[in-house]
Design a protein around this motif. Structure first.
Motif, PDB file in Angstrom:
ATOM      1  N   ILE A  38       0.940  -1.355   0.080  1.00  9.43           N
ATOM      2  CA  ILE A  38      -0.007   0.000  -0.003  1.00  9.43           C
ATOM      3  C   ILE A  38       0.926   1.307  -0.126  1.00  9.43           C
ATOM      4  O   ILE A  38       1.756   1.402   0.898  1.00  9.43           O
ATOM      5  N   ASN A  91      -8.430   0.170  -3.657  1.00  8.80           N
ATOM      6  CA  ASN A  91      -8.058   1.479  -3.198  1.00  8.80           C
ATOM      7  C   ASN A  91      -8.730   2.371  -2.442  1.00  8.80           C
ATOM      8  O   ASN A  91      -8.490   2.869  -1.567  1.00  8.80           O
ATOM      9  N   LEU A  94      -9.465   0.961   1.044  1.00  9.33           N
ATOM     10  CA  LEU A  94      -8.496   1.494   1.868  1.00  9.33           C
ATOM     11  C   LEU A  94      -8.188   2.868   2.185  1.00  9.33           C
ATOM     12  O   LEU A  94      -7.950   3.292   3.333  1.00  9.33           O
ATOM     13  N   SER A  95      -8.482   3.556   1.177  1.00  9.87           N
ATOM     14  CA  SER A  95      -8.433   5.092   1.415  1.00  9.87           C
ATOM     15  C   SER A  95      -9.620   5.482   2.349  1.00  9.87           C
ATOM     16  O   SER A  95      -9.254   6.407   3.136  1.00  9.87           O
ATOM     17  N   VAL A 102      -4.886   6.219  -0.824  1.00  8.76           N
ATOM     18  CA  VAL A 102      -3.881   5.291  -1.004  1.00  8.76           C
ATOM     19  C   VAL A 102      -4.226   4.396  -2.154  1.00  8.76           C
ATOM     20  O   VAL A 102      -5.147   4.443  -2.490  1.00  8.76           O
ATOM     21  N   SER A 103      -2.913   3.655  -2.647  1.00  2.45           N
ATOM     22  CA  SER A 103      -3.319   2.738  -3.808  1.00  2.45           C
ATOM     23  C   SER A 103      -2.433   1.559  -3.618  1.00  2.45           C
ATOM     24  O   SER A 103      -1.465   1.609  -2.721  1.00  2.45           O
ATOM     25  N   VAL A 104      -2.990   0.152  -4.049  1.00  2.00           N
ATOM     26  CA  VAL A 104      -1.972  -0.770  -4.001  1.00  2.00           C
ATOM     27  C   VAL A 104      -1.136  -0.971  -5.062  1.00  2.00           C
ATOM     28  O   VAL A 104      -1.634  -1.037  -6.222  1.00  2.00           O
TER      29      VAL A 104
END
Length: 263
Positions: A38, A91, A94-95, A102-104
């Motif tokens: 991440i 993404n 998670l954000s 954030v991004s994977v």
């Protein structure tokens, strides 16, 4: 003979480990270990070192379907994402969890370890985990294992056996797991992650101080003290020569010590 009792890969860096019965060596690391990570908007890792909230994410990973399931600790409902087709939705989840974008990202060539020089699997004896857990009143061996996050757990018959797997600063200890040759480099210098509750991210008061005191008191005679400029070190960092890439390690494989060779 000491033998492998558990193999643990972490498909997404800083998320939960995934146990496997066997795994092949991919560019010097265990395949799928830290394959995903991440990152924030500056492409910096969002990991346990800088983001305590990440401890609250529970995760499971299916290697066959490349599906990641996540939930917040304490919740019952899982959210499932295919790592390719649903990356945007992952993404977004998670954000929303971190409350910033954030991004994977993926690196299938060998993962994204913290140590890019000594980037092989980390090794610890189960007896070491049991002995170190006994230093604390409210931390059991399984919880400590989650705090330490090793790749290879060995049943060796004695605590701190893995301290045999490195030499001095001028050499490496050759050893084998099954028919795979590895090199033991040094006792792992620990970061802030083991000091935190692996479910909540809350700091365990006095963890580091207690750990350092007991590690110094119990350091075995076979440990090379040259490495211990401080005693917040446990587990062994390794590397795997290119000649071994593509081979497989498995639960039950025996470990055998070899010679010390110059770096």
């Amino acid at each position: 003979m000491p033998h492998v009792s558990r193999l643990l890969v972490h498909p997404v860096k800083s998320l939960d480990p995934h146990p496997v019965d066997e795994v092949d060596i991919n560019n010097g690391a265990l395949r799928h270990d830290r394959e995903y990570a991440i990152v924030d908007g500056n492409r910096e890792f969002v990991n346990g070192k800088r983001e305590p909230a990440i401890h609250r994410i529970r995760s499971e990973y299916d290697h066959e379907t490349r599906t990641l399931s996540v939930r917040e600790h304490g919740d019952d409902e899982w959210a499932e994402f295919r790592m390719d087709a649903d990356r945007g939705e992952l993404n977004a989840w998670l954000s929303d969890f971190f409350d910033y974008p954030v991004s994977v990202v993926r690196d299938a060539s060998g993962g994204m370890p913290d140590d890019t020089t000594v980037d092989g699997p980390t090794v610890i004896a189960w007896e070491t985990v049991e002995a170190a857990a006994a230093w604390f009143d409210d931390i059991g061996p399984e919880e400590l294992l989650r705090r330490l996050r090793p790749n290879v757990v060995v049943e060796a018959g004695e605590a701190f056996w893995e301290d045999r797997l490195y030499a001095d600063r001028d050499g490496v200890r050759e050893f084998t797991i099954g028919d795979v040759s590895l090199r033991g480099h040094n006792p792992c210098q620990r970061c802030v992650v083991p000091t935190r509750d692996p479910d909540t991210g809350d700091e365990t008061e006095g963890f580091r101080e207690r750990f350092v005191t007991k590690r110094e008191e119990t350091l075995p005679d076979w440990a090379n003290r040259e490495w211990f400029d401080h005693y917040f070190r446990l587990m062994v960092n390794t590397s795997i020569p290119e000649s071994e890439w593509g081979k497989t390690v498995a639960v039950g494989d025996e470990l055998a010590l070899g010679d010390v060779t110059a770096v």
